[in-house]
Scaffold this motif. Structure first.
Motif, PDB file in Angstrom:
ATOM      1  N   ASN A 511      -9.402  15.070 -13.051  1.00 54.91           N
ATOM      2  CA  ASN A 511     -10.342  14.395 -13.936  1.00 54.91           C
ATOM      3  C   ASN A 511     -11.142  15.452 -14.680  1.00 54.91           C
ATOM      4  O   ASN A 511     -11.658  16.383 -14.059  1.00 54.91           O
ATOM      5  N   ILE A 512     -11.239  15.302 -15.989  1.00 54.30           N
ATOM      6  CA  ILE A 512     -12.059  16.237 -16.740  1.00 54.30           C
ATOM      7  C   ILE A 512     -13.037  15.466 -17.615  1.00 54.30           C
ATOM      8  O   ILE A 512     -12.819  14.294 -17.942  1.00 54.30           O
ATOM      9  N   GLU A 513     -14.115  16.134 -17.986  1.00 46.50           N
ATOM     10  CA  GLU A 513     -15.048  15.605 -18.970  1.00 46.50           C
ATOM     11  C   GLU A 513     -15.167  16.607 -20.101  1.00 46.50           C
ATOM     12  O   GLU A 513     -15.381  17.802 -19.864  1.00 46.50           O
ATOM     13  N   ILE A 514     -14.969  16.121 -21.318  1.00 43.57           N
ATOM     14  CA  ILE A 514     -15.105  16.974 -22.494  1.00 43.57           C
ATOM     15  C   ILE A 514     -16.210  16.426 -23.387  1.00 43.57           C
ATOM     16  O   ILE A 514     -16.498  15.225 -23.386  1.00 43.57           O
ATOM     17  N   LEU A 515     -16.846  17.318 -24.143  1.00 42.33           N
ATOM     18  CA  LEU A 515     -17.878  16.938 -25.105  1.00 42.33           C
ATOM     19  C   LEU A 515     -17.347  17.272 -26.488  1.00 42.33           C
ATOM     20  O   LEU A 515     -17.184  18.439 -26.842  1.00 42.33           O
ATOM     21  N   ALA A 516     -17.039  16.230 -27.268  1.00 43.02           N
ATOM     22  CA  ALA A 516     -16.412  16.407 -28.576  1.00 43.02           C
ATOM     23  C   ALA A 516     -17.457  16.374 -29.682  1.00 43.02           C
ATOM     24  O   ALA A 516     -18.313  15.491 -29.720  1.00 43.02           O
ATOM     25  N   ASP A 517     -17.345  17.349 -30.573  1.00 42.72           N
ATOM     26  CA  ASP A 517     -18.217  17.464 -31.742  1.00 42.72           C
ATOM     27  C   ASP A 517     -17.518  16.779 -32.909  1.00 42.72           C
ATOM     28  O   ASP A 517     -16.676  17.373 -33.576  1.00 42.72           O
ATOM     29  N   MET A 518     -17.868  15.512 -33.153  1.00 47.58           N
ATOM     30  CA  MET A 518     -17.210  14.729 -34.203  1.00 47.58           C
ATOM     31  C   MET A 518     -17.875  15.008 -35.552  1.00 47.58           C
ATOM     32  O   MET A 518     -18.597  14.177 -36.096  1.00 47.58           O
ATOM     33  N   SER A 519     -17.624  16.190 -36.075  1.00 47.45           N
ATOM     34  CA  SER A 519     -18.318  16.635 -37.290  1.00 47.45           C
ATOM     35  C   SER A 519     -17.423  16.652 -38.523  1.00 47.45           C
ATOM     36  O   SER A 519     -17.896  16.925 -39.624  1.00 47.45           O
ATOM     37  N   ASN A 520     -16.116  16.362 -38.341  1.00 45.99           N
ATOM     38  CA  ASN A 520     -15.166  16.478 -39.445  1.00 45.99           C
ATOM     39  C   ASN A 520     -14.645  15.086 -39.815  1.00 45.99           C
ATOM     40  O   ASN A 520     -13.818  14.516 -39.102  1.00 45.99           O
ATOM     41  N   PRO A 521     -15.097  14.524 -40.941  1.00 44.59           N
ATOM     42  CA  PRO A 521     -14.700  13.157 -41.302  1.00 44.59           C
ATOM     43  C   PRO A 521     -13.199  13.043 -41.551  1.00 44.59           C
ATOM     44  O   PRO A 521     -12.545  13.986 -41.997  1.00 44.59           O
ATOM     45  N   GLY A 522     -12.661  11.854 -41.263  1.00 45.89           N
ATOM     46  CA  GLY A 522     -11.259  11.601 -41.539  1.00 45.89           C
ATOM     47  C   GLY A 522     -10.629  10.674 -40.531  1.00 45.89           C
ATOM     48  O   GLY A 522     -11.279  10.183 -39.595  1.00 45.89           O
ATOM     49  N   GLU A 523      -9.331  10.424 -40.748  1.00 43.38           N
ATOM     50  CA  GLU A 523      -8.506   9.648 -39.823  1.00 43.38           C
ATOM     51  C   GLU A 523      -7.695  10.640 -38.998  1.00 43.38           C
ATOM     52  O   GLU A 523      -6.944  11.434 -39.557  1.00 43.38           O
ATOM     53  N   TRP A 524      -7.825  10.550 -37.671  1.00 40.82           N
ATOM     54  CA  TRP A 524      -7.272  11.585 -36.813  1.00 40.82           C
ATOM     55  C   TRP A 524      -6.475  10.982 -35.664  1.00 40.82           C
ATOM     56  O   TRP A 524      -6.601   9.792 -35.358  1.00 40.82           O
ATOM     57  N   MET A 525      -5.718  11.830 -35.009  1.00 45.26           N
ATOM     58  CA  MET A 525      -5.012  11.403 -33.809  1.00 45.26           C
ATOM     59  C   MET A 525      -5.288  12.371 -32.667  1.00 45.26           C
ATOM     60  O   MET A 525      -5.707  13.520 -32.877  1.00 45.26           O
ATOM     61  N   ALA A 526      -5.082  11.878 -31.448  1.00 48.33           N
ATOM     62  CA  ALA A 526      -5.115  12.694 -30.240  1.00 48.33           C
ATOM     63  C   ALA A 526      -3.850  12.376 -29.461  1.00 48.33           C
ATOM     64  O   ALA A 526      -3.355  11.241 -29.511  1.00 48.33           O
TER      65      ALA A 526
END
Length: 545
Positions: A511-526
């Motif tokens: 199990n991991i916890e990440i902190l994502a910096d959602m600073s780049n606008p757009g449509e994205w995938m993971a």
């Protein structure tokens, strides 16, 4: 006394009987599962009889592989990369592969933080449809290389066509480029290369004598041909396509020469479809400097480097004495030699030994991360789970059959699968009968039904659980497009030396916890960066407005 001996003999015989019974039950289970796999494969073959082997550029003559270029990309440049078919020597075998500008790996593209430039891709291989994904770059989603079928914004680049990508390089670090359309095939055949993005200013000078890439890869060969690919599905879906020949910088017998006392900075990238490497160089000192997107808060000495597909690391190498030192992929079962470093007795003219021996604190990085520390203790915003689902989704065995094996005959719950220890079963598995899943634990949506919505500037804590109780638990490298993140915790243990990432290895059961910096606008995938898992569905969508 005699009765005690008789009782002991009875206990021993009873124990042996239990072991024999357990053995035959296990063998029956394995045969039962394998029989079902064969039936499933026959079903798949019957359903896909119209699916021919996919071979790119059959009517095009391959050229001899060229020497790799080093390109200094400056502000406003437009650099052209042609996709061409090449004849590559792997040992004593001549293998036809694909390349960027005639070399495998493709050109090393070096630039500075803040640069804006263009790269034009020209497709010169018949039957090939492709794109270019600049892995890790925080650029416009218009040029992320994701096709419309994956909720991206680009049409494929067809044979004879070209497309110009507008790139921006806001971050220091080591990045890479590769297709984002059937990368299970195109990446395996040689389409990958590095970006090296350097900071600006004398204060950021690297105190090393030289620098260069260490690009790790493997390829699955049958004689002088790459084992087949198919148009309508991908195979080796269960574990991913492990190669039987490993590379450093495109060479199966890699050698690198150093002088005694020399310090060399290595930009390490794993471009393999599925293999995790554990890099060791006994006799060479290694210092960990950075990872995907820039430097760690603090440098550290390391004995080995575990790197999963899609990840990158920056490592300084130093040898105080001469000799021949093997570069190893070290797994619990064996050490495999990938290449060697030849250190001559000749002393380097300027030695940075003292700089190497000093572990620096990167204050600029710490200051940047300090802006996000207030969010470290926030509640988790999103919860994801990773697992194998819908086994036999188009016929053949179902999940109950897998369950009879208890999962453990299929995957033995090692934290990392270092090698394909079930080659027949893995080969039989295809995207027609297997589906790997990313599951939103809060909404129960799966894969591309997940469509998270964020606003620019959102700081999002995501918890990801790699399930260990499924049919085939294994590791997954998780990649987030267009953004950066910090890994805060692993199995509840806080990470104390942070670095910005875009790809992270999540081990079996972790199990991991990440902190994502959602600073780049757009449509994205993971998605999972095991290429065969991606093609079998293991991807999701999110947008930043």
């Amino acid at each position: 006394m005699k009765n005690n001996i008789n009782n002991a003999i009875k206990i021993i015989l009873f124990s042996i009987s239990l072991l024999v019974i357990f053995y035959y039950i296990s063998m029956w289970g394995a045969n039962y599962f394998h029989s079902n796999m064969m039936n499933m494969n026959s079903s798949v073959n019957n359903k896909t009889i119209s699916s021919n082997e996919l071979i790119y550029g059959q009517n095009i003559e391959a050229i001899d592989e060229k020497k790799q270029e080093i390109v200094n990309l400056k502000e406003g440049d437009n650099y052209t990369i042609e996709i061409v078919k090449v004849k590559k020597m792997i040992g004593n075998k001549e293998v036809e592969m694909l390349s960027y500008n005639g070399s495998i790996p493709g050109p090393i593209i070096k630039t500075k933080v803040g640069t804006k430039a263009k790269i034009t891709i020209v497709n010169k291989v018949s039957d090939l449809e492709t794109t270019l994904h600049s892995h890790g770059l925080r650029l416009s989603d218009m040029f992320d290389g994701v096709v419309k079928d994956m909720m991206g914004k680009q049409d494929p680049i067809k044979y004879g066509d070209s497309f110009t990508y507008e790139l921006s390089f806001p971050d220091e670090g080591v990045f890479w480029y590769h297709p984002h359309l059937r990368e299970d095939i195109q990446q395996e055949l040689g389409l990958y290369g590095n970006y090296i993005v350097e900071p600006i200013g004398e204060e950021t000078r690297n105190f090393v004598n030289r620098e260069g890439p260490i690009i790790l890869d493997d390829i699955l060969l049958n004689g002088n041909k790459v084992k087949p690919f198919y148009k309508d599905f991908t195979n080796y879906v269960l574990m991913g396509r492990f190669g039987n020949t490993m590379f450093i910088n495109g060479s199966s017998d890699y050698e690198f020469n150093m002088k005694s006392g020399e310090v060399v900075r290595a930009y390490v990238t794993n471009t393999a479809n599925t293999r995790v490497f554990n890099l060791k160089i006994p006799g060479i000192k290694m210092k960990l400097i950075g990872s995907d997107i820039g430097k760690y808060e603090e440098e550290s000495f390391i004995d080995n480097l575990i790197i999963s597909p899609g990840e990158r690391y920056i490592v300084d190498l130093y040898s105080p004495k001469s000799g021949i030192f093997e570069i190893l992929n070290s797994t619990p079962d064996e050490d495999i030699t990938l290449g060697k470093i030849n250190v001559s007795s000749e002393k380097v003219e300027i030695s940075f030994k003292d700089k190497f021996e000093t572990l620096n604190i990167n204050e600029v990085v710490k200051k940047d991360i300090e802006n996000y520390r207030q969010y470290f203790s926030k509640e988790v915003d999103k919860n994801l789970a990773l697992e194998l689902g819908n086994v036999g989704k188009k016929g053949g065995i179902d999940e109950s059959d897998m369950g009879m094996m208890g999962g453990h005959m299929i995957g033995d719950n090692e934290e990392i699968e270092w090698e394909d220890n079930m080659p027949m079963m893995n080969k039989e598995s295809t995207s027609l009968n297997y589906e790997w899943k990313i599951i939103d634990e809060d909404t129960k949506k799966e894969n591309m039904d997940i469509n998270w919505q964020f606003k620019k500037g959102d700081i999002v804590k995501i918890r990801i659980e790699n399930k260990k109780d499924g049919a085939h638990p294994m590791q997954h490298p998780f990649h987030l497009h267009g953004q950066r993140f910090l890994v805060l915790e692993r199995n509840g243990e806080k990470q104390t030396n942070l670095v910005w990432k875009d790809t992270v290895l999540i081990k079996t059961g972790e199990n991991i916890e990440i902190l994502a910096d959602m600073s780049n606008p757009g449509e994205w995938m993971a998605h999972c960066h095991i290429s065969e898992h991606l093609f079998s569905g293991m991807m999701m969508h999110f947008s930043v407005k």
